[in-house]
Design an enzyme around this catalytic site. Structure first.
Site, PDB file in Angstrom:
ATOM      1  N   CYS A  16     -39.143   8.093  28.583  1.00 37.47           N
ATOM      2  CA  CYS A  16     -38.869   9.252  29.417  1.00 37.47           C
ATOM      3  C   CYS A  16     -38.254   8.780  30.731  1.00 37.47           C
ATOM      4  O   CYS A  16     -38.853   7.942  31.387  1.00 37.47           O
ATOM      5  CB  CYS A  16     -40.163  10.001  29.692  1.00 37.47           C
ATOM      6  N   PRO A  17     -37.086   9.206  31.147  1.00 37.26           N
ATOM      7  CA  PRO A  17     -36.327  10.322  30.592  1.00 37.26           C
ATOM      8  C   PRO A  17     -35.570  10.022  29.296  1.00 37.26           C
ATOM      9  O   PRO A  17     -35.089  10.938  28.655  1.00 37.26           O
ATOM     10  CB  PRO A  17     -35.342  10.653  31.710  1.00 37.26           C
TER      11      PRO A  17
END
Lengths: 78, 379
Positions: A16-17
């Site tokens: 993430c991202p």
């Protein structure tokens, strides 16, 4: 195929991202003519990234299997 | 000559690092062998995840703000004087007032800032919840909202990657409680081709959206906003009309980073394990300021702070350090006003959301209060 890459983002292991977001971020902040490479441990990045590049009309230079990880190279053309 | 540690930035990362260093190096600090100077641009410390609750009137603004001086160990010198230049060659930080701070170890924790002005029309047409002023304005806009489409848009890059989903679920709950769901359409957009960057979270969100009637469009990156006509145009070529636009603006790092030649857009090339600025052995980077491909989030800054404080302490007292960051991140995800889930992951372990529960929501509310202990380096 040998391409001169201006900016390589090593997003291997990034949850993430995530690598596709890294590709979008890099393409947005780059100037026209820049070649960006994103390394990913998820093969889907090459498919998702290619789909996004097509949608926004940017150039997909190549995708490749690096043995254990994948690379997607794009050029900002507009 | 004492060892001089300079920390730039008084957010979560800078504050936790400073307080942990003050505890680890207590003897050296009181004997004058170590000096810790914190340079920050604000006299107040804000618990930023609290903005989400301010929007829905669940928390008063003054509940999430404290004086920086009050949460710093008394052995740390605080200077509210923005850093304007980092001279890496001469190992000096210069501030707006003209002061110079030489360092033996530098910790850069200057964080990120929203730049709605980077997308034409966004500042004029959008509401956000990433600063206090924006959260209060959005709170009022929701009180005044009589019905129509609420569009949720997400800029890249941004901190707190779960916030857009939390905002959407809390909006649903807000209008449900106001018995206005028949008058409100929630329309969520996201930059990549699923509802969230984390695939398990995206997969979990799909049936939740269906159940709640929340519409969505993916591969949607804001190109420009026509605030007069109330239209968002995407880079991908679509147009979205709205009555109220709630956005997560794109972010950039602090100007001092780019001005000092450390990194484009304010993000600093950082070693993913040691958290050194690449090519340096006396400059560390913590929190949003890194260019690491991981979440820009408070928990990231928190875990990184422990690594950096441990490394500097050990380097001063033992002459070496082998402590390394494993990429750990933990995020609570509010799924309504009374339930939440959470995710944790690191460089090697992907996240797996657990089913939402009241217990996790209460833990989140508890952490909102306990944060001040984290900032002090106790929790």
């Amino acid at each position: 195929m040998s391409v001169a890459v201006d900016n390589t983002i090593d997003a291997r292991g990034s949850a993430c991202p995530g690598p596709t977001m890294e590709l979008i971020k890099a393409m947005k902040s780059s100037s026209v003519g820049t070649v960006v490479e994103v390394l990913s441990s998820d093969k889907m990045t090459t498919i998702d990234g290619a789909a996004w590049l097509k949608k926004v009309g940017q150039e997909l230079v190549e995708t490749s299997d690096k043995g254990g990880y994948w690379s997607i190279i794009a050029k900002k053309i507009k | 000559m004492p060892k001089r540690i300079v920390i730039i930035g008084g957010g979560a990362g800078g504050t936790i690092t400073a307080n942990l260093l003050a505890r680890n190096l207590y003897r050296q600090l009181v004997s004058g062998h170590v000096v810790i100077n914190m340079i920050t641009d604000k006299a107040e410390h804000v618990y930023q995840p609290g903005f989400l609750y301010v929007v829905f009137d669940k928390v008063r603004p003054d509940e999430i703000v404290r004086k920086q001086k009050e949460i710093l160990d008394q052995n740390i010198n605080l200077f509210v004087d923005p850093a304007v230049k980092i001279d890496k060659e001469n190992k000096i930080v210069r501030t707006q007032s003209g002061k110079e701070f030489p360092y033996d170890f530098l910790v850069i924790a200057t964080g990120s800032r929203i730049v709605p002005e980077d997308i034409p029309g966004l500042k004029e047409g959008g509401h956000w919840f990433y600063d206090m002023e924006g959260a209060k304005k959005l709170r009022q806009a929701l009180k005044d909202f009589s019905g129509g489409r609420i569009a949720i848009t997400v800029g890249v890059p941004h901190k707190c990657p779960v916030a857009p989903l939390e905002m959407t679920f809390m909006l649903y709950e807000y209008f449900k409680q106001k018995e206005m769901l028949d008058k409100v359409e929630l329309f969520y957009t996201y930059p990549i081709n699923r509802l969230h960057s984390l695939e398990p979270v995206a997969n979990w969100a799909v049936p939740e959206f269906e159940k709640k009637g929340i519409k969505s469009e993916t591969f949607f990156n804001m190109e420009e906003i026509d605030a007069e006509k109330k239209v968002v145009r995407s880079m991908e070529g679509s147009e979205l009309n709205y009555d109220l636009l709630i956005t997560v603006p794109p972010h950039k790092g602090a100007p001092v980073i780019a001005d000092s030649g450390f990194g484009k857009d304010g993000w600093i090339p950082t070693n993913k394990k040691t958290l050194h600025n690449e090519g340096s052995d006396d400059v560390y980077v913590v929190g949003d300021t890194t260019n690491l491909p991981i979440s820009k989030a408070g928990s990231t800054a928190h875990f990184e702070s422990h690594i950096v404080a441990e490394r500097i302490s050990s380097e001063i007292t033992e002459g070496f350090s082998e402590t390394e960051y494993d990429g750990k991140v933990i995020c609570f995800v509010e799924t309504s006003f009374d339930e939440a889930t959470y995710i944790w992951f690191n460089y090697k372990t992907p996240p797996t959301p657990v089913p939402p529960s009241k217990m996790i929501h209460w833990m989140k509310l508890g952490y909102n209060r306990l944060y001040w202990l984290s900032a002090k380096g106790i929790l």
